[in-house]
Motif scaffolding. Structure first.
Motif, PDB file in Angstrom:
ATOM      1  N   ASP A 132       0.828  -1.202   0.000  1.00 30.41           N
ATOM      2  CA  ASP A 132       0.000   0.000   0.000  1.00 30.41           C
ATOM      3  C   ASP A 132       0.867   1.259   0.000  1.00 30.41           C
ATOM      4  OD1 ASP A 132      -2.243  -1.531  -0.036  1.00 30.41           O
ATOM      5  OD2 ASP A 132      -2.876  -1.103   2.022  1.00 30.41           O
ATOM      6  N   GLY A 133       2.033   1.195   0.663  1.00 30.81           N
ATOM      7  CA  GLY A 133       2.958   2.320   0.642  1.00 30.81           C
ATOM      8  C   GLY A 133       3.464   2.613  -0.758  1.00 30.81           C
ATOM      9  N   VAL A 134       3.767   1.557  -1.494  1.00 28.13           N
ATOM     10  CA  VAL A 134       4.224   1.742  -2.876  1.00 28.13           C
ATOM     11  C   VAL A 134       3.136   2.414  -3.705  1.00 28.13           C
ATOM     12  CG1 VAL A 134       4.936   0.549  -4.983  1.00 28.13           C
ATOM     13  CG2 VAL A 134       5.849  -0.183  -2.767  1.00 28.13           C
ATOM     14  N   ARG A 135       1.882   1.986  -3.520  1.00 29.45           N
ATOM     15  CA  ARG A 135       0.784   2.611  -4.261  1.00 29.45           C
ATOM     16  C   ARG A 135       0.594   4.068  -3.833  1.00 29.45           C
ATOM     17  NH1 ARG A 135      -1.364  -2.678  -3.821  1.00 29.45           N
ATOM     18  NH2 ARG A 135      -2.349  -2.219  -1.796  1.00 29.45           N
ATOM     19  N   THR A 136       0.741   4.327  -2.535  1.00 28.08           N
ATOM     20  CA  THR A 136       0.520   5.683  -2.030  1.00 28.08           C
ATOM     21  C   THR A 136       1.598   6.645  -2.503  1.00 28.08           C
ATOM     22  OG1 THR A 136      -0.626   4.881  -0.062  1.00 28.08           O
ATOM     23  CG2 THR A 136       0.341   7.090   0.073  1.00 28.08           C
ATOM     24  N   TYR A 137       2.849   6.219  -2.435  1.00 27.88           N
ATOM     25  CA  TYR A 137       3.969   7.121  -2.722  1.00 27.88           C
ATOM     26  C   TYR A 137       4.490   7.018  -4.151  1.00 27.88           C
ATOM     27  CZ  TYR A 137       3.802   7.594   2.291  1.00 27.88           C
ATOM     28  OH  TYR A 137       3.365   7.821   3.574  1.00 27.88           O
ATOM     29  N   GLY A 138       4.032   6.022  -4.893  1.00 26.28           N
ATOM     30  CA  GLY A 138       4.338   5.974  -6.304  1.00 26.28           C
ATOM     31  C   GLY A 138       5.561   5.195  -6.695  1.00 26.28           C
ATOM     32  N   SER A 139       6.374   4.785  -5.741  1.00 31.68           N
ATOM     33  CA  SER A 139       7.559   4.007  -6.071  1.00 31.68           C
ATOM     34  C   SER A 139       8.036   3.252  -4.846  1.00 31.68           C
ATOM     35  CB  SER A 139       8.699   4.901  -6.577  1.00 31.68           C
ATOM     36  OG  SER A 139       9.237   5.685  -5.523  1.00 31.68           O
ATOM     37  N   VAL A 140       8.755   2.164  -5.092  1.00 30.62           N
ATOM     38  CA  VAL A 140       9.338   1.382  -3.999  1.00 30.62           C
ATOM     39  C   VAL A 140      10.347   2.223  -3.224  1.00 30.62           C
ATOM     40  CG1 VAL A 140      10.853  -0.574  -3.495  1.00 30.62           C
ATOM     41  CG2 VAL A 140       8.967  -0.852  -5.110  1.00 30.62           C
ATOM     42  N   GLU A 141      11.141   3.002  -3.934  1.00 30.41           N
ATOM     43  CA  GLU A 141      12.194   3.784  -3.287  1.00 30.41           C
ATOM     44  C   GLU A 141      11.606   4.796  -2.287  1.00 30.41           C
ATOM     45  OE1 GLU A 141      11.919   3.198  -6.518  1.00 30.41           O
ATOM     46  OE2 GLU A 141      13.591   1.790  -6.712  1.00 30.41           O
ATOM     47  N   THR A 142      10.552   5.490  -2.690  1.00 31.60           N
ATOM     48  CA  THR A 142       9.945   6.466  -1.792  1.00 31.60           C
ATOM     49  C   THR A 142       9.210   5.774  -0.648  1.00 31.60           C
ATOM     50  OG1 THR A 142       9.683   8.011  -3.633  1.00 31.60           O
ATOM     51  CG2 THR A 142       8.396   8.450  -1.641  1.00 31.60           C
ATOM     52  N   ALA A 143       8.505   4.700  -0.947  1.00 28.87           N
ATOM     53  CA  ALA A 143       7.767   3.985   0.094  1.00 28.87           C
ATOM     54  C   ALA A 143       8.695   3.498   1.194  1.00 28.87           C
ATOM     55  CB  ALA A 143       7.017   2.805  -0.518  1.00 28.87           C
ATOM     56  N   ARG A 144       9.899   3.099   0.846  1.00 27.79           N
ATOM     57  CA  ARG A 144      10.841   2.577   1.842  1.00 27.79           C
ATOM     58  C   ARG A 144      11.248   3.616   2.882  1.00 27.79           C
ATOM     59  NH1 ARG A 144      14.617  -0.905  -2.339  1.00 27.79           N
ATOM     60  NH2 ARG A 144      13.450  -2.879  -2.175  1.00 27.79           N
ATOM     61  N   GLN A 145      11.034   4.878   2.601  1.00 26.56           N
ATOM     62  CA  GLN A 145      11.339   5.912   3.595  1.00 26.56           C
ATOM     63  C   GLN A 145      10.343   5.902   4.748  1.00 26.56           C
ATOM     64  OE1 GLN A 145      11.967   9.834   1.887  1.00 26.56           O
ATOM     65  NE2 GLN A 145      12.608   8.934  -0.068  1.00 26.56           N
ATOM     66  N   PHE A 146       9.164   5.311   4.511  1.00 30.81           N
ATOM     67  CA  PHE A 146       8.091   5.383   5.489  1.00 30.81           C
ATOM     68  C   PHE A 146       7.601   4.027   5.988  1.00 30.81           C
ATOM     69  CE2 PHE A 146       7.763   9.043   2.607  1.00 30.81           C
ATOM     70  CZ  PHE A 146       7.986  10.051   3.519  1.00 30.81           C
ATOM     71  N   VAL A 147       7.859   2.982   5.260  1.00 26.80           N
ATOM     72  CA  VAL A 147       7.402   1.651   5.675  1.00 26.80           C
ATOM     73  C   VAL A 147       8.419   0.615   5.224  1.00 26.80           C
ATOM     74  CG1 VAL A 147       5.960   1.482   3.609  1.00 26.80           C
ATOM     75  CG2 VAL A 147       5.517  -0.022   5.542  1.00 26.80           C
ATOM     76  N   ALA A 148       8.816  -0.247   6.158  1.00 32.03           N
ATOM     77  CA  ALA A 148       9.823  -1.260   5.854  1.00 32.03           C
ATOM     78  C   ALA A 148       9.179  -2.470   5.185  1.00 32.03           C
ATOM     79  CB  ALA A 148      10.533  -1.691   7.137  1.00 32.03           C
ATOM     80  N   SER A 149       9.968  -3.197   4.440  1.00 28.27           N
ATOM     81  CA  SER A 149       9.502  -4.456   3.864  1.00 28.27           C
ATOM     82  C   SER A 149       9.444  -5.512   4.969  1.00 28.27           C
ATOM     83  CB  SER A 149      10.469  -4.910   2.770  1.00 28.27           C
ATOM     84  OG  SER A 149      11.699  -5.321   3.357  1.00 28.27           O
ATOM     85  N   PRO A 150       8.724  -6.610   4.750  1.00 29.54           N
ATOM     86  CA  PRO A 150       8.692  -7.673   5.760  1.00 29.54           C
ATOM     87  C   PRO A 150      10.074  -8.232   6.071  1.00 29.54           C
ATOM     88  CG  PRO A 150       6.962  -8.006   4.149  1.00 29.54           C
ATOM     89  CD  PRO A 150       7.831  -6.899   3.612  1.00 29.54           C
ATOM     90  N   GLN A 151      10.977  -8.156   5.099  1.00 27.43           N
ATOM     91  CA  GLN A 151      12.316  -8.691   5.311  1.00 27.43           C
ATOM     92  C   GLN A 151      13.176  -7.813   6.220  1.00 27.43           C
ATOM     93  OE1 GLN A 151      10.873  -8.336   2.159  1.00 27.43           O
ATOM     94  NE2 GLN A 151      10.241 -10.484   2.142  1.00 27.43           N
ATOM     95  N   THR A 152      12.835  -6.534   6.341  1.00 19.98           N
ATOM     96  CA  THR A 152      13.667  -5.616   7.129  1.00 19.98           C
ATOM     97  C   THR A 152      12.946  -5.026   8.334  1.00 19.98           C
ATOM     98  OG1 THR A 152      13.049  -3.719   5.738  1.00 19.98           O
ATOM     99  CG2 THR A 152      14.998  -4.984   5.070  1.00 19.98           C
ATOM    100  N   SER A 153      11.644  -5.216   8.440  1.00 22.36           N
ATOM    101  CA  SER A 153      10.890  -4.591   9.519  1.00 22.36           C
ATOM    102  C   SER A 153      11.186  -5.218  10.869  1.00 22.36           C
ATOM    103  CB  SER A 153       9.388  -4.693   9.235  1.00 22.36           C
ATOM    104  OG  SER A 153       8.646  -4.218  10.345  1.00 22.36           O
TER     105      SER A 153
END
Length: 205
Positions: free
Chosen positions: A126-147
């Motif tokens: 949902d973060g990727v959809r909200t922010y438009g890219s994986v790179e931007t989404a990662r600033q606000f929400v971690a992936s399951p592998q890193t959270s």
């Protein structure tokens, strides 16, 4: 980050968790499928409840760690997996800090704690959809592998003045704010002298 409350917990760069900001409305009912493996140290904690949702074309997962809007948890609500599946040393530290804060007239709430792999994946997608890219989404929400939420080693605190109290006093209990853009996210990272490592600018490090 990562989701009640007197202080909104659902905005991305404000006190609270970004989970519901990304999720939007509460999940709809669906037929249960096979839950993903529950990750966390507390094997005896209650199984997460909630509506399952799809993760990819075949897998399903419950909303393990999801808190509905208006729900309230404290560090002592261990029957809820959001709290009960926290890493025991982190849970003990948050409970001690909560007691001390209460003596100062501050109520510390838990906005988010342990999350299932599938729930974290939903937040990330949902973060990727909200922010438009994986790179931007990662600033606000971690992936399951890193959270750190997925392994029960992070909590998001809420409640009036709770984040400010934790910023001043958390290190005494080993609790440190990890990301500069997440005033609510705490992990047990202080050293023996109560010193916290430098904050990362955001979830990308």
């Amino acid at each position: 980050m990562s989701v009640r409350r007197k202080v909104p917990r659902l905005t991305v760069v404000a006190v609270g968790c970004a989970c519901a900001a990304l999720l939007g409305a509460a999940p709809s009912q669906a037929d249960p499928g096979t839950d993903d493996t529950l990750v966390g140290p507390s094997a005896t904690a209650a199984e997460p409840s909630g509506e399952p949702f799809g993760i990819g074309p075949t897998a399903t997962d419950t909303f393990g760690g999801y808190l509905p809007e208006g729900a309230t948890l404290t560090a002592f609500d261990v029957e809820n997996p959001t709290v009960g599946r926290l890493d025991p040393p982190l849970l003990a530290a948050v409970q001690e800090a909560t007691r001390r804060a209460a003596s100062d007239g501050i109520a510390v709430e838990i906005n988010s704690g342990w999350r299932s792999v599938g729930f974290q994946q939903r937040l990330f997608d949902d973060g990727v959809r909200t922010y438009g890219s994986v790179e931007t989404a990662r600033q606000f929400v971690a992936s399951p592998q890193t959270s750190m939420h997925v392994v029960g080693r992070a909590v998001d605190v809420g409640g009036p003045d709770a984040a400010a109290w934790m910023a001043r006093n958390g290190p005494r209990f080993g609790l440190c704010q990890v990301y500069a853009n997440e005033l609510w996210h705490y992990e047990l990272t202080a050293d023996a002298a109560g010193a916290c490592p430098p904050m990362k600018p955001n979830a990308t490090g």
